[in-house]
Write a protein that holds these residues in place. Sequence first.
Motif, PDB file in Angstrom:
ATOM      1  N   UNK A  20       0.829  -1.205   0.000  1.00 24.95           N
ATOM      2  CA  UNK A  20       0.000   0.000   0.000  1.00 24.95           C
ATOM      3  C   UNK A  20       0.862   1.252   0.000  1.00 24.95           C
ATOM      4  N   UNK A  21       1.925   1.259   0.787  1.00 21.11           N
ATOM      5  CA  UNK A  21       2.818   2.411   0.813  1.00 21.11           C
ATOM      6  C   UNK A  21       3.472   2.612  -0.549  1.00 21.11           C
ATOM      7  N   UNK A  22       3.938   1.509  -1.147  1.00 27.42           N
ATOM      8  CA  UNK A  22       4.580   1.600  -2.467  1.00 27.42           C
ATOM      9  C   UNK A  22       3.604   2.129  -3.514  1.00 27.42           C
ATOM     10  N   UNK A  23       2.366   1.624  -3.469  1.00 26.00           N
ATOM     11  CA  UNK A  23       1.364   2.074  -4.439  1.00 26.00           C
ATOM     12  C   UNK A  23       1.070   3.555  -4.262  1.00 26.00           C
ATOM     13  N   UNK A  24       0.984   4.009  -3.015  1.00 24.67           N
ATOM     14  CA  UNK A  24       0.697   5.425  -2.762  1.00 24.67           C
ATOM     15  C   UNK A  24       1.853   6.320  -3.216  1.00 24.67           C
ATOM     16  N   UNK A  25       3.078   5.845  -3.048  1.00 24.26           N
ATOM     17  CA  UNK A  25       4.233   6.607  -3.535  1.00 24.26           C
ATOM     18  C   UNK A  25       4.151   6.766  -5.053  1.00 24.26           C
ATOM     19  N   UNK A  26       3.853   5.673  -5.729  1.00 20.65           N
ATOM     20  CA  UNK A  26       3.745   5.730  -7.187  1.00 20.65           C
ATOM     21  C   UNK A  26       2.633   6.677  -7.612  1.00 20.65           C
ATOM     22  N   UNK A  27       1.515   6.618  -6.895  1.00 19.24           N
ATOM     23  CA  UNK A  27       0.386   7.484  -7.268  1.00 19.24           C
ATOM     24  C   UNK A  27       0.735   8.961  -7.077  1.00 19.24           C
ATOM     25  N   UNK A  28       1.433   9.273  -6.013  1.00 20.38           N
ATOM     26  CA  UNK A  28       1.828  10.668  -5.784  1.00 20.38           C
ATOM     27  C   UNK A  28       2.783  11.145  -6.874  1.00 20.38           C
ATOM     28  N   UNK A  29       3.692  10.288  -7.277  1.00 14.77           N
ATOM     29  CA  UNK A  29       4.614  10.654  -8.364  1.00 14.77           C
ATOM     30  C   UNK A  29       3.831  10.904  -9.646  1.00 14.77           C
ATOM     31  N   UNK A  30       2.914   9.996  -9.964  1.00 11.63           N
ATOM     32  CA  UNK A  30       2.122  10.150 -11.185  1.00 11.63           C
ATOM     33  C   UNK A  30       1.261  11.414 -11.125  1.00 11.63           C
ATOM     34  N   UNK A  31       0.673  11.695  -9.967  1.00 10.31           N
ATOM     35  CA  UNK A  31      -0.165  12.884  -9.830  1.00 10.31           C
ATOM     36  C   UNK A  31       0.646  14.157 -10.046  1.00 10.31           C
TER      37      UNK A  31
END
Length: 580
Positions: A20-31
């Motif tokens: 979940x942490x990894x996915x959220x990091x990726x999402x923040x980068x993409x955003x």
Amino acid sequence: MNDRAQNSAETGAAEFDMHRVAANIDRLVHANVASRTGGLSPIALSQVWWDWASHLAASPGRQMELAAKAAMTAGRLMDDAMRLDIQADDVRYQDPAWQGWPFNVLAASHKARQDWWAEATTGLRGMSDAHEKVAGFVARQITDMTAPTNSIFTNPEVQRETWRTGGQNLVRGMQYLREDLMLAATGQRPAGMEGYEVGKTLATTPGKVVFRNNLMELIQYSPTTGQVHPEPILIVPAWIMKYYILDLSPENSMIGWLVGQGFTVFCISWRNPGPADRDLGMDDYLNQGVMAALDAVAKVVPDQKIHATGYCLGGTLLTIAAAAMGRDGDDRLASVSLLAAQADFTDAGELTLFINDSQLALLEDMMWKQGVLKAEQMAGTFQMLKSNDLIWSRMIREYMLGKRGEPNDLMAWNADATRMPYRMHSDYLRRLFLNNDLAEGRFDVNGKAVALTDIAGPIFAVGTERDHVAPWKSAYHIQRLTDTDVTFALVSGGHNGGIVSQPGRAGRHFRLHTTRHGDVYLDADTWAETAARHEGSWWTAWRDWLVAHSGPLGKAPAMGAPKAGLKPLCDAPGDYVMQE
């Protein structure tokens, strides 16, 4: 729990948290990437470029052909430089000044560049059809941006005006640009809209809000005729817009006109969602929106069937609701009218060029961070689809010629944009635009599949000739997706102007034909060749169709249904439409 089981559970929980942490990091980068690219995926665009460039590199014959065409075009331009006659089929070059040297050469060179790039990005063996269309679109955007009309140094109209006014046009243009930038930065309405105010000059048809929930208000409009048809009309507008596009100024109001034709009219007014509404999805808009409105209308006008009408995405939502009602044996609809609405997204126009997995992943992560898709982000997409009309022509007119366009009620409505919840917009783009689940039989409502063949009542569908949001051939697909009578109208104008086309407006026409259940299906082009053409507004034909599917005139219903718990809450246009 023994030690081994406990350790396994703890390991699983740790791995879940890590994921979940990894996915959220990726999402923040993409955003963050999306915020700098206007929501466009650089990966998707690079895939298009690589597909085109690599296939062109592997096609020496095609390279030779394009090089020869460029050389021949350049030679022809040089030979005819002193006697070029620019055809006025491009509105940018209709001014006579473009016929003289050197501006005729500039205009002809620009057209030659457009034609060359259009050919260079098409017809490459092995290149995917989707990438070919995107490459052509991007090439057209670039050549439009570099048109000679867009620079004072190469635009004779701007030069003439600058000479005539002693440069005052440029001074005014810079003032207009500064004003627009300041208004946009502070979130204020565009200049010139001061005379348009909701409830005073816009959305003024008298009525009452008779129902309200967390998602929408339901407005019932006051009758203006002595008698009304027994079947009420429920209007479902798109959730991406304020409803009053159908109730603009008094002389330009579809709702006001329908009331004046002897109909009891209800309309949904969607609440403008904020970040806290991020998890509202398609089923929420169906259950708390369309179905809740139908329930309320049925209380106000009991024992009568309902003419349901949907505009744009509201029409898509209504189509889904009608299919679900048919599935569940709910026969409350007398008819369904779909105005510039799509159910099959196979031919959904240039919006589909940027609807792919890479693009949606980036857009979803941007909305995930914000909770909503902001109004200005959505507006930018539509402007890009018609950049000549909505960006470059305005830049020339206002910032170079120093001439403000005359404001009107439709422009005021367009500036009053709304947001869209993260989950709802993601559902819409993935399930409808990308996967086309509704047309292909995979769409479910409340956990159960729906089929458009379950829509039982007659359908009146409208497409507009110059629609860049819901192309008319896409709207036309409703004829082959349903097993009912479909009356289709192809009307002059664009997505908004073609629908808001009150009787008496000059230069309007439409084609109309009814396909009965069991008739042989006609493709769109054949239908357009055979359908009867009529002058004037399509509203009158729609009224006649509604009357033909309605009962005799009688007493108008009361406002609301106090005995059923629906007391008038406030005057129209209500509270939700006022939300920023």
